[in-house]
Write an enzyme that holds these catalytic residues in place. Structure first.
Site, mmCIF file in Angstrom:
data_model
loop_
_atom_site.group_PDB
_atom_site.id
_atom_site.type_symbol
_atom_site.label_atom_id
_atom_site.label_comp_id
_atom_site.label_asym_id
_atom_site.label_seq_id
_atom_site.Cartn_x
_atom_site.Cartn_y
_atom_site.Cartn_z
ATOM 1 N N LYS A 25 41.981 38.472 34.435
ATOM 2 C CA LYS A 25 41.027 39.574 34.666
ATOM 3 C C LYS A 25 41.728 40.888 34.995
ATOM 4 O O LYS A 25 41.303 41.939 34.533
ATOM 5 C CB LYS A 25 40.004 39.211 35.738
ATOM 6 C CG LYS A 25 40.516 39.317 37.159
ATOM 7 C CD LYS A 25 39.405 39.148 38.171
ATOM 8 C CE LYS A 25 39.913 38.669 39.509
ATOM 9 N NZ LYS A 25 40.917 39.421 40.207
ATOM 10 N N ARG A 138 53.189 34.716 35.615
ATOM 11 C CA ARG A 138 52.759 36.056 36.014
ATOM 12 C C ARG A 138 53.873 36.802 36.759
ATOM 13 O O ARG A 138 54.572 36.236 37.584
ATOM 14 C CB ARG A 138 51.549 35.907 36.914
ATOM 15 C CG ARG A 138 50.883 37.183 37.231
ATOM 16 C CD ARG A 138 49.447 36.966 37.436
ATOM 17 N NE ARG A 138 49.171 36.413 38.747
ATOM 18 C CZ ARG A 138 47.944 36.266 39.205
ATOM 19 N NH1 ARG A 138 46.923 36.579 38.444
ATOM 20 N NH2 ARG A 138 47.748 35.791 40.386
#
Ligand code: AMP
Length: 227
Positions: A25, A138
């Site tokens: 997101k 990430r």
């Protein structure tokens, strides 16, 4: 900022983006923010900035963030109270708030106080397993908070932020144990918030398949906001 002819104008002025940790997101929000000049309001980043500064708030929340738990609702409102929103002049994109059912009235208060109304609630929907796999790749810039992914959204130069050259790091709360805890927290505390908005404002709610490629998710989000 909003008068720049290069910036495209979406039909939706203010929105909230939901998605479990690892849904991507924040990356899609970053892309949309650049395209359409949204100001991103990211409670997680505001809290991490306080931890980096080592101020009283930062010291209170540091351990909570490290364990992957949620910060108490009143502290979140405190953090947001300091942000000066100018909804007439800027488009707002909320990422990471509201995150508990208890924060829903806080969000209503924020809308009343600054005089705006959210036009769209978006859920970037992915399964828990896929999300956990993504989180291990990430990386984040400690200077500006911009997020990357080694496979899905690599920086132009390895391990360096595209914007300010900062050396990318793995977030302290991206370890396997903490990642699992954050998924549990999302299911228990945040999914009910998503369900609330879907049930209350079905015409202002959209779920996007977050299992698609990054570009496809971004395209769906652009369409959803009317770009
Ligand atoms: P995020 O970057 O959105 O994943 O947020 C990182 C961490 O900040 C979360 O795991 C929580 O500990 C905390 N946090 C961020 N936003 C909120 C919120 N709205 N309510 C409570 N805790 C939050």
């Amino acid at each position: 900022m909003l008068t720049d002819p290069e910036i495209r104008r979406p039909a939706v002025r203010h929105l909230v983006v939901f998605g479990r940790p690892g849904s991507g997101k924040s990356s899609v929000a970053d892309r949309l923010a650049v395209q359409a000049a949204y100001r991103i309001v990211r409670t997680g980043e505001l809290l991490r900035a306080a931890v980096r500064r080592g101020d009283p708030l930062g010291r209170r929340v540091e351990g909570i963030l490290a364990r992957g738990e949620l910060v108490p609702d009143p502290l979140i409102f405190e953090v947001l109270e300091d942000a000066q929103f100018r909804p007439e002049e800027e488009r707002l994109l909320f990422d990471g708030f509201p995150r508990t059912v208890g924060q829903i009235p806080d969000f209503d208060r924020l809308e009343d106080r600054f005089g705006f109304q959210v036009g769209l609630y978006v859920e970037i929907a992915v399964g828990e397993r896929a999300a956990m796999e993504r989180m291990t790749g990430r990386r984040v810039c400690p200077r500006c908070g911009k997020t990357y992914h080694v496979a899905n959204k690599p920086p132009r130069v390895a391990d360096r932020c595209d914007d300010d050259g900062g050396e990318l790091i793995r977030r302290a709360d991206d370890t396997a144990e903490v990642v699992a805890n954050r998924q549990r927290v999302y299911a228990e505390l945040t999914q009910p918030v998503v369900d609330h908005y879907q049930a209350t404002y079905p015409r202002r709610f959209v779920a996007i398949d977050g299992g698609q490629s990054f570009d496809a998710v971004c395209r769906d989000l652009e369409r959803a906001v009317g770009l």
